[in-house]
Design a protein around this motif. Structure first.
Motif, PDB file in Angstrom:
ATOM      1  N   LEU A 139      37.194  98.722   7.773  1.00  0.00           N
ATOM      2  CA  LEU A 139      38.213  98.920   8.570  1.00  0.00           C
ATOM      3  C   LEU A 139      38.074  97.019   9.290  1.00  0.00           C
ATOM      4  O   LEU A 139      39.313  96.070   9.175  1.00  0.00           O
ATOM      5  CB  LEU A 139      39.052  99.583   9.283  1.00  0.00           C
ATOM      6  CG  LEU A 139      38.972 101.207   8.936  1.00  0.00           C
ATOM      7  CD1 LEU A 139      39.022 102.047  10.832  1.00  0.00           C
ATOM      8  CD2 LEU A 139      40.905 100.786   8.563  1.00  0.00           C
ATOM      9  N   ASP A 140      36.931  96.966  10.082  1.00  0.00           N
ATOM     10  CA  ASP A 140      36.888  95.990   9.839  1.00  0.00           C
ATOM     11  C   ASP A 140      36.770  94.239   9.208  1.00  0.00           C
ATOM     12  O   ASP A 140      37.446  93.538   9.062  1.00  0.00           O
ATOM     13  CB  ASP A 140      34.981  95.783  10.755  1.00  0.00           C
ATOM     14  CG  ASP A 140      34.901  96.268  12.260  1.00  0.00           C
ATOM     15  OD1 ASP A 140      36.201  96.991  12.897  1.00  0.00           O
ATOM     16  OD2 ASP A 140      34.315  97.297  12.666  1.00  0.00           O
ATOM     17  N   LEU A 141      36.243  94.917   7.639  1.00  0.00           N
ATOM     18  CA  LEU A 141      36.564  94.184   7.016  1.00  0.00           C
ATOM     19  C   LEU A 141      37.703  93.221   6.453  1.00  0.00           C
ATOM     20  O   LEU A 141      38.730  92.501   6.466  1.00  0.00           O
ATOM     21  CB  LEU A 141      36.752  94.191   5.572  1.00  0.00           C
ATOM     22  CG  LEU A 141      36.234  93.491   4.002  1.00  0.00           C
ATOM     23  CD1 LEU A 141      36.269  92.429   4.697  1.00  0.00           C
ATOM     24  CD2 LEU A 141      35.517  94.467   3.046  1.00  0.00           C
ATOM     25  N   LEU A 142      39.223  94.338   6.331  1.00  0.00           N
ATOM     26  CA  LEU A 142      40.591  94.559   6.715  1.00  0.00           C
ATOM     27  C   LEU A 142      41.451  93.532   7.321  1.00  0.00           C
ATOM     28  O   LEU A 142      41.382  92.885   7.328  1.00  0.00           O
ATOM     29  CB  LEU A 142      41.131  96.607   6.282  1.00  0.00           C
ATOM     30  CG  LEU A 142      40.683  97.179   5.090  1.00  0.00           C
ATOM     31  CD1 LEU A 142      41.555  97.872   4.801  1.00  0.00           C
ATOM     32  CD2 LEU A 142      41.161  95.762   3.756  1.00  0.00           C
ATOM     33  N   ASP A 143      40.991  94.129   8.470  1.00  0.00           N
ATOM     34  CA  ASP A 143      41.409  93.604   9.545  1.00  0.00           C
ATOM     35  C   ASP A 143      40.733  91.596   9.719  1.00  0.00           C
ATOM     36  O   ASP A 143      41.195  90.504   9.542  1.00  0.00           O
ATOM     37  CB  ASP A 143      40.537  93.384  10.868  1.00  0.00           C
ATOM     38  CG  ASP A 143      41.150  95.353  11.528  1.00  0.00           C
ATOM     39  OD1 ASP A 143      42.240  95.193  11.129  1.00  0.00           O
ATOM     40  OD2 ASP A 143      40.540  95.926  12.116  1.00  0.00           O
ATOM     41  N   ARG A 144      39.443  91.389   9.530  1.00  0.00           N
ATOM     42  CA  ARG A 144      39.019  90.524   9.097  1.00  0.00           C
ATOM     43  C   ARG A 144      40.202  88.987   8.266  1.00  0.00           C
ATOM     44  O   ARG A 144      40.442  87.826   7.948  1.00  0.00           O
ATOM     45  CB  ARG A 144      37.102  89.544   8.813  1.00  0.00           C
ATOM     46  CG  ARG A 144      36.832  90.795   9.867  1.00  0.00           C
ATOM     47  CD  ARG A 144      35.635  89.484   9.530  1.00  0.00           C
ATOM     48  NE  ARG A 144      35.262  90.649   8.174  1.00  0.00           N
ATOM     49  CZ  ARG A 144      34.450  91.757   8.088  1.00  0.00           C
ATOM     50  NH1 ARG A 144      34.105  92.130   8.749  1.00  0.00           N
ATOM     51  NH2 ARG A 144      33.732  92.266   6.607  1.00  0.00           N
ATOM     52  N   HIS A 145      40.581  89.655   6.787  1.00  0.00           N
ATOM     53  CA  HIS A 145      41.579  89.324   6.327  1.00  0.00           C
ATOM     54  C   HIS A 145      43.185  89.306   6.490  1.00  0.00           C
ATOM     55  O   HIS A 145      44.036  89.286   5.803  1.00  0.00           O
ATOM     56  CB  HIS A 145      41.044  89.950   4.288  1.00  0.00           C
ATOM     57  CG  HIS A 145      40.005  89.728   4.444  1.00  0.00           C
ATOM     58  ND1 HIS A 145      39.953  88.325   3.187  1.00  0.00           N
ATOM     59  CD2 HIS A 145      37.967  90.055   4.183  1.00  0.00           C
ATOM     60  CE1 HIS A 145      38.358  88.029   3.320  1.00  0.00           C
ATOM     61  NE2 HIS A 145      38.425  89.064   3.409  1.00  0.00           N
ATOM     62  N   ASN A 146      42.878  89.968   7.265  1.00  0.00           N
ATOM     63  CA  ASN A 146      45.100  90.597   8.218  1.00  0.00           C
ATOM     64  C   ASN A 146      45.862  91.488   6.770  1.00  0.00           C
ATOM     65  O   ASN A 146      46.126  91.193   6.288  1.00  0.00           O
ATOM     66  CB  ASN A 146      45.102  89.175   8.320  1.00  0.00           C
ATOM     67  CG  ASN A 146      46.749  89.679   9.178  1.00  0.00           C
ATOM     68  OD1 ASN A 146      47.022  89.959   9.797  1.00  0.00           O
ATOM     69  ND2 ASN A 146      47.408  88.827   8.591  1.00  0.00           N
ATOM     70  N   ALA A 186      43.572  86.198  -1.445  1.00  0.00           N
ATOM     71  CA  ALA A 186      44.225  85.426  -1.470  1.00  0.00           C
ATOM     72  C   ALA A 186      44.760  84.059  -1.682  1.00  0.00           C
ATOM     73  O   ALA A 186      45.741  84.035  -1.324  1.00  0.00           O
ATOM     74  CB  ALA A 186      43.615  86.055  -0.309  1.00  0.00           C
ATOM     75  N   ALA A 187      43.320  83.591  -2.161  1.00  0.00           N
ATOM     76  CA  ALA A 187      43.827  82.209  -2.615  1.00  0.00           C
ATOM     77  C   ALA A 187      45.179  81.957  -3.206  1.00  0.00           C
ATOM     78  O   ALA A 187      45.347  79.901  -3.776  1.00  0.00           O
ATOM     79  CB  ALA A 187      42.458  81.053  -3.116  1.00  0.00           C
ATOM     80  N   HIS A 188      45.548  82.300  -4.131  1.00  0.00           N
ATOM     81  CA  HIS A 188      46.126  82.231  -5.476  1.00  0.00           C
ATOM     82  C   HIS A 188      47.269  82.049  -5.078  1.00  0.00           C
ATOM     83  O   HIS A 188      47.737  82.932  -3.936  1.00  0.00           O
ATOM     84  CB  HIS A 188      45.775  83.161  -6.242  1.00  0.00           C
ATOM     85  CG  HIS A 188      45.117  83.094  -7.514  1.00  0.00           C
ATOM     86  ND1 HIS A 188      43.426  83.620  -6.846  1.00  0.00           N
ATOM     87  CD2 HIS A 188      44.694  83.274  -8.541  1.00  0.00           C
ATOM     88  CE1 HIS A 188      42.831  83.544  -7.913  1.00  0.00           C
ATOM     89  NE2 HIS A 188      43.521  83.158  -9.206  1.00  0.00           N
ATOM     90  N   LEU A 202      33.441  93.253  -2.512  1.00  0.00           N
ATOM     91  CA  LEU A 202      35.229  93.155  -1.681  1.00  0.00           C
ATOM     92  C   LEU A 202      36.021  92.567  -0.938  1.00  0.00           C
ATOM     93  O   LEU A 202      36.800  91.671  -1.439  1.00  0.00           O
ATOM     94  CB  LEU A 202      34.793  94.888  -1.388  1.00  0.00           C
ATOM     95  CG  LEU A 202      36.378  94.949  -0.974  1.00  0.00           C
ATOM     96  CD1 LEU A 202      38.030  95.286  -1.615  1.00  0.00           C
ATOM     97  CD2 LEU A 202      36.756  96.383   0.064  1.00  0.00           C
ATOM     98  N   ASP A 203      34.558  91.825  -0.480  1.00  0.00           N
ATOM     99  CA  ASP A 203      34.246  90.668   0.427  1.00  0.00           C
ATOM    100  C   ASP A 203      35.340  88.822   0.264  1.00  0.00           C
ATOM    101  O   ASP A 203      36.409  88.774   0.426  1.00  0.00           O
ATOM    102  CB  ASP A 203      34.213  90.724   1.590  1.00  0.00           C
ATOM    103  CG  ASP A 203      34.495  89.629   3.120  1.00  0.00           C
ATOM    104  OD1 ASP A 203      35.587  89.283   3.119  1.00  0.00           O
ATOM    105  OD2 ASP A 203      33.180  89.473   4.239  1.00  0.00           O
ATOM    106  N   SER A 204      34.335  89.344  -0.866  1.00  0.00           N
ATOM    107  CA  SER A 204      34.433  88.104  -1.556  1.00  0.00           C
ATOM    108  C   SER A 204      36.032  88.236  -2.658  1.00  0.00           C
ATOM    109  O   SER A 204      36.049  87.062  -3.420  1.00  0.00           O
ATOM    110  CB  SER A 204      33.135  87.734  -2.594  1.00  0.00           C
ATOM    111  OG  SER A 204      33.317  85.873  -3.628  1.00  0.00           O
ATOM    112  N   LEU A 205      36.094  89.358  -3.452  1.00  0.00           N
ATOM    113  CA  LEU A 205      37.069  89.438  -4.083  1.00  0.00           C
ATOM    114  C   LEU A 205      38.702  89.295  -3.210  1.00  0.00           C
ATOM    115  O   LEU A 205      39.287  89.010  -4.178  1.00  0.00           O
ATOM    116  CB  LEU A 205      36.888  90.512  -4.769  1.00  0.00           C
ATOM    117  CG  LEU A 205      38.106  91.885  -5.631  1.00  0.00           C
ATOM    118  CD1 LEU A 205      38.352  90.447  -6.710  1.00  0.00           C
ATOM    119  CD2 LEU A 205      37.758  92.708  -5.707  1.00  0.00           C
ATOM    120  N   ILE A 206      38.333  89.438  -2.728  1.00  0.00           N
ATOM    121  CA  ILE A 206      39.451  89.371  -0.835  1.00  0.00           C
ATOM    122  C   ILE A 206      40.458  87.682  -1.133  1.00  0.00           C
ATOM    123  O   ILE A 206      40.888  87.645  -1.667  1.00  0.00           O
ATOM    124  CB  ILE A 206      39.837  90.529  -0.560  1.00  0.00           C
ATOM    125  CG1 ILE A 206      39.424  91.806  -0.603  1.00  0.00           C
ATOM    126  CG2 ILE A 206      41.228  90.077   0.894  1.00  0.00           C
ATOM    127  CD1 ILE A 206      39.272  92.738   0.652  1.00  0.00           C
TER     128      ILE A 206
END
Length: 304
Positions: free
Chosen positions: A54-61, A263-265, A255-259
């Protein structure tokens, strides 16, 4: 939305959606099959991993979908409420991770009801999405999904990057021709085992015996995303994960890096599965989809 971009160049004007999904199985995946408390502790790790996810998802909004058995909801209500309070969707995942194919229709209905009751007791809401534990269905499970009022399902694999409508009443055997049933108003959000973290990361004799490094899984998942970005305008990439699996340090870092990569696309967005399914259904009624050029629409043979 069903058209395929074959130009080979990224279509940055078209959206590609990523649906990150998590099966919060926890203890439920073990209690029916093992009397070994060490096995059961493997599911218990989900209680540790969910806050990390959940914290990871929050960081990526980023919002996602968690499929949760009723058994898990009652065992870990605080984690389930945390998932809900952070804006993620909660889907139905059975009562105690039972394989539907093992049960008759009445027992399946009891399992669905028990799962609904537990999730509604904890969250106050009724799920509209379903993922079958272990991908187990029998010939009448789709009928029961329709009866239960689901908007979508996510464990069939006839497509990879585009939803489609499921059928009820298909008949098959090794001796007769395949008989297609009736297309119904139940959206399928496509699933694929190579997009599931369990088969890559977890050892369990008789089911999964592979232990891949995160870099290998990154290569597979990113490769699918990159291909879809180039060729499947308007499509969706569905990734299935389990907190007790993906929530280990090196895997979560991957997963953090993959997101970040996805998202950069330009034109890529992340959505809950119900939101994508609802929008797709609005744009593609059953009648419209049946009249489309989708290869998944059954068509009678015409000689000549």
């Amino acid at each position: 939305m069903n058209d395929i971009n074959l130009s080979g160049a990224p279509d940055t004007s078209a959206e590609l959606t990523v649906c990150l999904s998590f099966d919060f199985d926890a203890l439920s995946a073990w209690v029916a099959d093992s009397q070994n408390p060490a096995d059961i502790s493997r599911g218990e790790f989900a209680a540790v991993a969910v806050p990390r996810v959940l914290d990871l998802l929050d960081r990526h909004n980023t919002k996602s979908t968690f499929f949760i058995p009723g058994h898990t909801a009652l065992a870990y209500p605080n984690q389930v409420l945390d998932i809900q309070s952070r804006g993620h969707e909660i889907g139905h995942h059975g009562w105690a991770h039972e394989p539907a194919a093992d049960f008759d229709d009445d027992t399946q209905r009891e399992i669905f009801a028990k799962g609904f009751d537990a999730l509604e007791k904890v969250t106050g809401t009724r799920p509209v999405g379903y993922r079958s534990p272990g991908g187990s269905y029998n010939a009448t499970t789709i009928d029961i999904l329709k009866e239960s009022g689901f908007l979508y399902d996510s464990h069939f694999s006839a497509s990879d990057f585009h939803p489609y409508y499921l059928r009820e009443g298909d008949k098959w055997s090794a001796t007769d021709e395949y008989s297609f049933g009736t297309t119904i108003d139940l959206v399928e959000m496509p699933f694929a085992w190579h997009m599931d973290d369990y088969v890559h990361f977890e050892f369990y004799g008789g089911f999964s015996t592979t232990l891949n490094p995160p870099s290998t899984v990154r290569e597979v998942w990113q490769g699918e995303f990159d291909w879809a970005y180039r060729h499947e305008a308007g499509g969706v990439v569905v990734i299935c994960m389990h907190p007790e699996v993906i929530g280990r340090g090196s895997r979560l870092a991957m997963l953090d890096s993959l997101i970040s990569h996805m998202a950069a696309h330009p034109g890529v967005r992340f959505e809950r599965m119900r939101d994508y399914a609802e929008n797709w259904r609005k744009q593609n009624s059953v009648e419209t989809w049946l009249a489309s050029s989708s290869p998944l629409v059954p068509r009678p043979f015409t000689a000549g």
